[in-house]
Design a protein around this motif. Structure first.
Motif, short mmCIF file in Angstrom:
data_model
loop_
_atom_site.label_atom_id
_atom_site.label_comp_id
_atom_site.label_asym_id
_atom_site.label_seq_id
_atom_site.Cartn_x
_atom_site.Cartn_y
_atom_site.Cartn_z
N ALA A 23 -15.98 21.11 -28.34
CA ALA A 23 -15.50 22.09 -27.36
C ALA A 23 -16.71 22.84 -26.81
O ALA A 23 -17.75 22.95 -27.46
N ALA A 24 -16.58 23.34 -25.59
CA ALA A 24 -17.63 24.18 -25.00
C ALA A 24 -16.99 25.31 -24.22
O ALA A 24 -15.92 25.16 -23.63
N ASP A 25 -17.66 26.44 -24.24
CA ASP A 25 -17.23 27.68 -23.59
C ASP A 25 -15.85 28.12 -24.07
O ASP A 25 -15.53 27.90 -25.24
N LEU B 203 -15.35 31.27 -24.21
CA LEU B 203 -15.84 32.40 -25.00
C LEU B 203 -15.38 33.74 -24.46
O LEU B 203 -15.81 34.79 -24.94
N GLY B 204 -14.50 33.73 -23.45
CA GLY B 204 -13.97 35.00 -22.92
C GLY B 204 -14.83 35.56 -21.81
O GLY B 204 -15.95 35.12 -21.57
N TRP B 205 -14.27 36.55 -21.12
CA TRP B 205 -14.87 37.06 -19.88
C TRP B 205 -16.21 37.73 -20.10
O TRP B 205 -17.05 37.74 -19.21
N LEU B 206 -16.44 38.30 -21.29
CA LEU B 206 -17.67 39.07 -21.49
C LEU B 206 -18.84 38.20 -21.95
O LEU B 206 -20.00 38.52 -21.69
N LEU B 207 -18.54 37.10 -22.61
CA LEU B 207 -19.60 36.25 -23.18
C LEU B 207 -19.68 34.87 -22.56
O LEU B 207 -20.65 34.14 -22.81
N GLY B 208 -18.67 34.47 -21.80
CA GLY B 208 -18.69 33.11 -21.27
C GLY B 208 -17.66 32.94 -20.16
O GLY B 208 -17.60 33.75 -19.25
N ASP B 209 -16.83 31.88 -20.28
CA ASP B 209 -15.84 31.55 -19.26
C ASP B 209 -16.50 31.36 -17.90
O ASP B 209 -15.94 31.73 -16.85
N ASP B 210 -17.69 30.75 -17.92
CA ASP B 210 -18.42 30.51 -16.68
C ASP B 210 -17.60 29.65 -15.72
O ASP B 210 -17.11 28.59 -16.10
N TRP C 237 -14.53 34.92 -13.74
CA TRP C 237 -15.94 34.77 -13.30
C TRP C 237 -16.01 34.84 -11.76
O TRP C 237 -16.86 35.54 -11.21
N GLU D 1 -14.67 38.47 -10.49
CA GLU D 1 -15.63 39.56 -10.70
C GLU D 1 -16.72 39.49 -9.62
O GLU D 1 -17.12 40.52 -9.07
#
Lengths: 330, 330
Positions: B142-144, B146-153, B158, B161
């Motif tokens: 799995a990748a990412d 990680l949520g809005w503050l640390l990931g979810d690129d 994303w 914002e």
């Protein structure tokens, strides 16, 4: 001898000085946050009164003490939008201070802490980031200061969030390896144990849980890691990006017709020469050497603004006297 | 005829299907969020039971009804970390369902909603963004996510914002003029009135107040504005950046030795061909035409996983039967 109370109310602490009209500082006091945004209006007013009580105690009976105070100047961010002067006046009254209370922008106090000149620029980067152009002793133009979610480009939060995301991307295999990863894990007391979950380091999940337990603005605590990791390409790119963003914010408020010194403040700038040097270099290249001052807080400037509100002329000698006599009190 | 309950529990809604071992879907039900992260474990379990009750009602006495259910499969994000199967089993027992309950990753259900193959990739971008590599019917990497503050690129947050920040920077004079500004103001019911405060549009302060009254993840509501403003350079750059980020996340989980289709899901992808086309093009250029499927939710895949957990072989014909008979129920 007429006295004035000048207060620099920040998100971390409140500083108050009793100043006479020659620029002589007679008393100084500190208290907890006096900013209505971070502390709430009621607590902010109590902090201001607490710092004022200490400053008046140190000043003693000189100039008539509290009864000799002719005006109170509160330098704070967003004050006029969030609270009224009445609230602060009510907390000061029991100290014997019956003078009118006025607000001033915190960025104006920062500017006036670095120079006695009436025109110029201030750029503050702490957890947030804001720039202002000052003309005739008033803020003529502000830029950014829009908070972590909508702006504050180049601020401590902006840097710290990128540091945390870079560490997460590294652990996730999405981003380049970086020295920031070990630094962030160490800062949070986490240790990678080599375990893997779905092809990723198991410590990544612990990082996620730990970071989401923080308030978002607390990510600014990671900003210093970017400076400490100088030489790491990922860290250097973040610092360069912050400097570029801060320069852009400063340029936004710049009017070629308004010359004057640039005053830099806030922990992110005051503690990191890498940023200061880069911003100073940018200003210098625009037309000769720029006059740049770095200040660590705004108490001197609050005193300058307080005297000017009372129609006292603050020139170089008065400014130097404020700075020198305040230094002696701390 | 043995029955299985397959549940796709998302942050917005919960969908349940009663499926027999030939892939025939006999009943379907929906309820509110059944995801323990967004709804809390107790509410999630009640939503699952509610959707199951509807599905069992529609299935009637076929296969023995609730008593004929041999297994329950719950596809949901982060379920095993946040709740236990016992909680869900306890809510299902009053319906007459006494079968063992198992969890599966939501991304696996997404993958299996697009293909019956056992190997391949899924990329989901809704409010968040995650990619997985599936091998032998299980998530291998799995990748990412990680949520809005640390990931979810590249996710809806994303993009949203960046849309909000671009509008704020435009109004602030720090960023380029963009069509996104009018779109964001309109979406929030704000109208610029031409007034200025410290050299900036007064509506900027109202934008700041309105946005900070939202929960951060709600900024994902602005994502659609970036697609609607196609042709605007700022909007196009945001969409390109999102596509690049999603491609990078997908590449992170890609193993050249593992071939298979790419299944794309989540509202941000399913509703925006611009992103899908770009991701499909990237995969195609790597080695011939890529097999790409776009799915809008994971109920078919939950049924596929439920049958495989019960050792039923799901091949092309069984997969088609699940999809066709489920479609007929909705």
């Amino acid at each position: 001898m007429t006295l004035h109370l000048a207060v620099d109310a920040g998100g971390t602490s409140t500083r108050c000085v009793v100043v006479d009209e020659t620029g002589g500082c007679l008393g100084y006091g500190r208290a907890a946050s006096g900013n209505p945004i971070s502390a709430g209006p009621a607590l902010a007013a109590r902090s201001v009164a607490e710092a004022a009580a200490d400053a008046l105690r140190q000043a003693g009976s000189a100039g008539g003490g509290a009864a000799g105070v002719a005006s109170v100047l509160l330098a704070m961010a967003g004050a006029s939008a969030l609270s009224s002067t009445e609230l602060f006046a009510a907390e000061l009254a029991p100290l014997g201070v019956r003078a009118p209370v006025a607000f001033a922008p915190d960025l104006l106090a920062t500017f006036c802490s670095g120079t006695w000149r009436a025109d110029g620029y201030a750029l503050v980067a702490g957890t947030g980031a804001t720039a202002v152009r000052v003309e005739g002793g008033e803020v003529a133009r502000a830029a950014d200061g829009l908070g972590w979610l909508l702006g504050d480009d180049g601020s401590g939060f902006w840097i710290g969030e990128r540091v945390a995301r870079a560490a997460a991307a590294d652990l996730d295999g999405r981003g380049p390896r970086t020295a920031l990863t070990a630094a962030v894990l160490a800062a949070l007391g986490l240790a990678p144990d080599g375990a893997q979950v779905q092809g990723r380091a198991a410590v990544l999940q612990r990082l996620v849980e730990t970071v989401y337990a923080l308030r978002p603005v607390e990510l600014s605590r990671f900003a210093r890691l970017a400076f400490q990791a100088a030489g790491d390409p990922v860290a250097d790119a973040i610092v360069r990006g912050a400097a570029d963003a801060l320069v852009r914010t400063l340029e936004t408020v710049t009017d070629p017709a308004v010359e004057g010194p640039v005053v830099l403040g806030g922990g992110t700038l005051a503690q990191h020469d890498a940023l200061v040097d880069r911003i100073a270099a940018t200003r210098g290249s625009e037309g000769g050497a720029a006059e740049v001052h770095v200040v660590d807080e705004g108490t001197v400037g609050a005193a300058v603004v307080a005297l000017r509100h009372a129609s006292v002329t603050v020139d170089g000698p008065v400014f130097e006297r404020i700075a020198r006599t305040l230094d002696a009190l701390r």
